[in-house]
Scaffold this motif. Structure first.
Motif, short mmCIF file in Angstrom:
data_model
loop_
_atom_site.label_atom_id
_atom_site.label_comp_id
_atom_site.label_asym_id
_atom_site.label_seq_id
_atom_site.Cartn_x
_atom_site.Cartn_y
_atom_site.Cartn_z
N GLU A 50 50.32 -1.54 18.17
CA GLU A 50 50.66 -2.23 16.61
C GLU A 50 52.24 -1.91 16.34
O GLU A 50 52.30 -0.74 16.34
CB GLU A 50 49.51 -1.69 15.66
N VAL A 51 52.93 -3.00 16.31
CA VAL A 51 54.31 -2.47 16.00
C VAL A 51 54.47 -2.60 14.40
O VAL A 51 54.03 -3.67 13.82
CB VAL A 51 55.38 -3.56 16.55
N LEU A 52 54.74 -1.49 13.80
CA LEU A 52 55.19 -1.33 12.29
C LEU A 52 56.64 -1.68 12.11
O LEU A 52 56.37 -2.51 10.97
CB LEU A 52 55.06 0.17 11.99
N THR A 53 57.51 -1.38 12.70
CA THR A 53 58.72 -1.91 12.64
C THR A 53 59.74 -1.64 13.78
O THR A 53 59.23 -0.68 14.66
CB THR A 53 59.43 -1.52 11.07
N TYR A 54 60.95 -2.15 13.85
CA TYR A 54 61.90 -1.53 15.05
C TYR A 54 63.03 -2.12 14.63
O TYR A 54 63.52 -2.86 13.67
CB TYR A 54 61.13 -2.59 16.25
N ALA A 55 63.76 -1.86 15.47
CA ALA A 55 65.65 -2.03 15.27
C ALA A 55 66.08 -2.21 16.81
O ALA A 55 65.85 -1.00 17.40
CB ALA A 55 66.21 -1.10 14.26
N VAL A 56 66.85 -3.22 17.40
CA VAL A 56 67.31 -3.37 18.42
C VAL A 56 68.85 -3.19 18.20
O VAL A 56 69.29 -4.08 17.56
CB VAL A 56 66.97 -4.56 19.05
N MET A 57 69.47 -2.08 18.74
CA MET A 57 71.13 -2.05 18.41
C MET A 57 71.57 -2.27 19.57
O MET A 57 71.36 -2.52 20.85
CB MET A 57 71.21 -0.60 18.19
N SER A 58 73.01 -2.36 19.88
CA SER A 58 73.92 -2.53 20.89
C SER A 58 73.62 -1.81 22.09
O SER A 58 73.74 -1.76 23.02
CB SER A 58 75.25 -2.75 20.60
N ASN A 59 73.19 -0.30 21.77
CA ASN A 59 72.96 0.44 22.86
C ASN A 59 71.77 1.33 22.94
O ASN A 59 71.59 2.49 23.65
CB ASN A 59 74.26 1.54 22.86
N HIS A 60 70.86 1.22 21.85
CA HIS A 60 69.68 1.93 21.69
C HIS A 60 68.64 0.88 20.99
O HIS A 60 69.07 0.02 20.29
CB HIS A 60 69.74 3.45 20.95
N VAL A 61 67.26 1.41 20.95
CA VAL A 61 66.32 0.79 20.42
C VAL A 61 65.22 1.65 19.74
O VAL A 61 64.92 2.80 20.42
CB VAL A 61 65.40 0.00 21.49
N HIS A 62 64.98 1.33 18.52
CA HIS A 62 64.07 2.21 17.73
C HIS A 62 62.54 1.49 17.86
O HIS A 62 62.82 0.13 17.54
CB HIS A 62 64.34 2.64 16.32
N VAL A 63 61.63 2.00 17.97
CA VAL A 63 60.27 1.30 17.74
C VAL A 63 59.27 2.47 16.89
O VAL A 63 59.10 3.60 17.60
CB VAL A 63 59.74 0.84 19.10
N LEU A 64 58.69 1.68 16.01
CA LEU A 64 57.67 2.61 15.12
C LEU A 64 56.25 2.03 15.34
O LEU A 64 56.24 0.83 15.20
CB LEU A 64 57.91 2.74 13.89
N VAL A 65 55.36 2.48 16.31
CA VAL A 65 54.08 1.95 16.48
C VAL A 65 52.83 2.80 16.29
O VAL A 65 53.24 3.91 16.31
CB VAL A 65 54.16 1.52 18.23
N ARG A 66 51.75 2.22 16.11
CA ARG A 66 50.53 2.80 16.01
C ARG A 66 49.80 2.45 17.03
O ARG A 66 49.49 1.21 17.64
CB ARG A 66 49.86 2.36 14.60
N VAL A 67 49.25 3.39 17.76
CA VAL A 67 48.43 3.18 18.83
C VAL A 67 46.90 3.56 18.49
O VAL A 67 46.57 4.87 18.22
CB VAL A 67 48.74 4.14 19.95
#
Length: 328
Positions: A50-67
């Motif tokens: 379950e993806v709660l939120t995310y941010a895709v940037m120019s050189n990195h990616v953040h993902v907040l997920v519930r497993v």
């Protein structure tokens, strides 16, 4: 910190995952970010994450997920549906066809049982989720750019996050504010490659994520609450002349706040605590993981949760002491 599994318990675990390009190179433009966004959603559905939120940037990616622990209990019909979602046709990396999988599972042969177990091992597993995401994107990126070699600098970082609104909304807001900290937009709603912007645009999955972050069933109310967490009342920067100012940043307010930055302003800064803490939540929540981890590896050292340095976040604690370089 290299990604590792933290041995906890319960029906679900929330992870904040971060992965960066090699040497921090700014490799992703609009088309690359859009492809990452699409792959993220598709692979999450395949993995039962379950993806709660995310941010895709120019050189990195953040993902907040519930497993969810229940994600491992997948029927054969669901395995086939998810396989078809990720592998609609054979590739050089996955030669098996859907028809072969269906027949093997139906016959329940030794090969079929092996296929079933291999696929189930990828379900509800944050490491497999991130591994698949990074590998798939790397293949696409190198092929379309005529490039070869490593795209990502290392294995992804991950922190276990206390699954409660008080903690989730802080970590979520920190993720949404990545493009603001980078100076790309003044408001994350204008950055199409983050969960908040998708939620405002009406995406059902991301709206459900925001509801989960703030503990509010109504999407409209959840979005309003979340926006207050992101910005704080009256804390939106405004341009005056050539400089940026916060209207409330007066002497009286500074005195009232006793020199402490409000949460809405603090979250616009880079906070290592929220990315490298390993386990983040209340003191009791972190203690439970320390106990389980110590028992598992036979570590007899007395470890204590570390409180965040910032007073406004002092109720948050972490497993890793980010003030020191030692590994937990």
């Amino acid at each position: 910190m290299r990604s590792r599994r933290i041995y906890g318990w319960g029906e679900s675990v929330v992870y904040h995952c971060v992965t960066r390009t090699v040497n921090g190179e700014m490799l992703f433009g609009g088309s690359e970010k859009e492809m990452m966004r699409r792959m993220l959603r598709r692979i999450a559905e395949f993995s039962g994450v379950e993806v709660l939120t995310y941010a895709v940037m120019s050189n990195h990616v953040h993902v907040l997920v519930r497993v969810h622990e229940a994600a491992k209990a997948v029927s054969d019909a669901e395995l086939i549906r998810r396989f078809r979602l990720l592998y609609p046709k054979p590739t050089e990396y996955q030669m098996m066809t859907i028809q072969v999988l269906e027949q093997a599972l139906r016959e329940n042969s030794e090969r079929g049982q092996q296929m079933r177990e291999q696929l189930k091992a990828r379900m509800g597993n944050v490491s497999e989720f991130m591994k698949t995401l990074k590998q798939r994107f790397s293949i696409w990126f190198n092929r379309t750019r005529g490039r070869f070699g490593t795209l990502w600098c290392e294995r992804f970082k991950s922190s276990v996050i206390h699954d409660c609104p008080e903690v989730l909304q802080v970590v979520g807001a920190y993720i949404e504010l990545n493009p603001v900290r980078a100076g790309l937009v003044e408001d994350p709603k204008d950055y199409r490659f983050c969960g908040y912007a998708e939620a405002l645009a009406g995406d059902a999955v991301m709206r459900a994520g925001v509801c989960s972050l703030v503990g509010e069933a109504c999407a409209k109310n959840a979005l309003a609450t979340y926006r207050m967490v992101i910005f704080g009342k009256g804390a939106v920067p405004k341009r005056l002349g050539e400089g940026w100012v916060i209207p409330e940043a007066s002497f009286d307010q500074v005195m009232q706040e006793q020199g402490q930055l409000p949460l809405a302003i603090l979250l616009r800064q880079r906070i290592r605590f929220l990315t490298d803490g390993a386990v983040i939540g209340s003191s009791q929540f972190v203690k439970s993981y320390i106990t389980a981890w110590s028992q598992r590896i036979g570590d007899r050292r007395r470890r204590k949760p570390t409180s965040c340095d910032e007073a406004v976040l002092s109720e948050l604690h972490s497993f890793r002491n980010t003030r020191k370089s030692e590994n937990p």
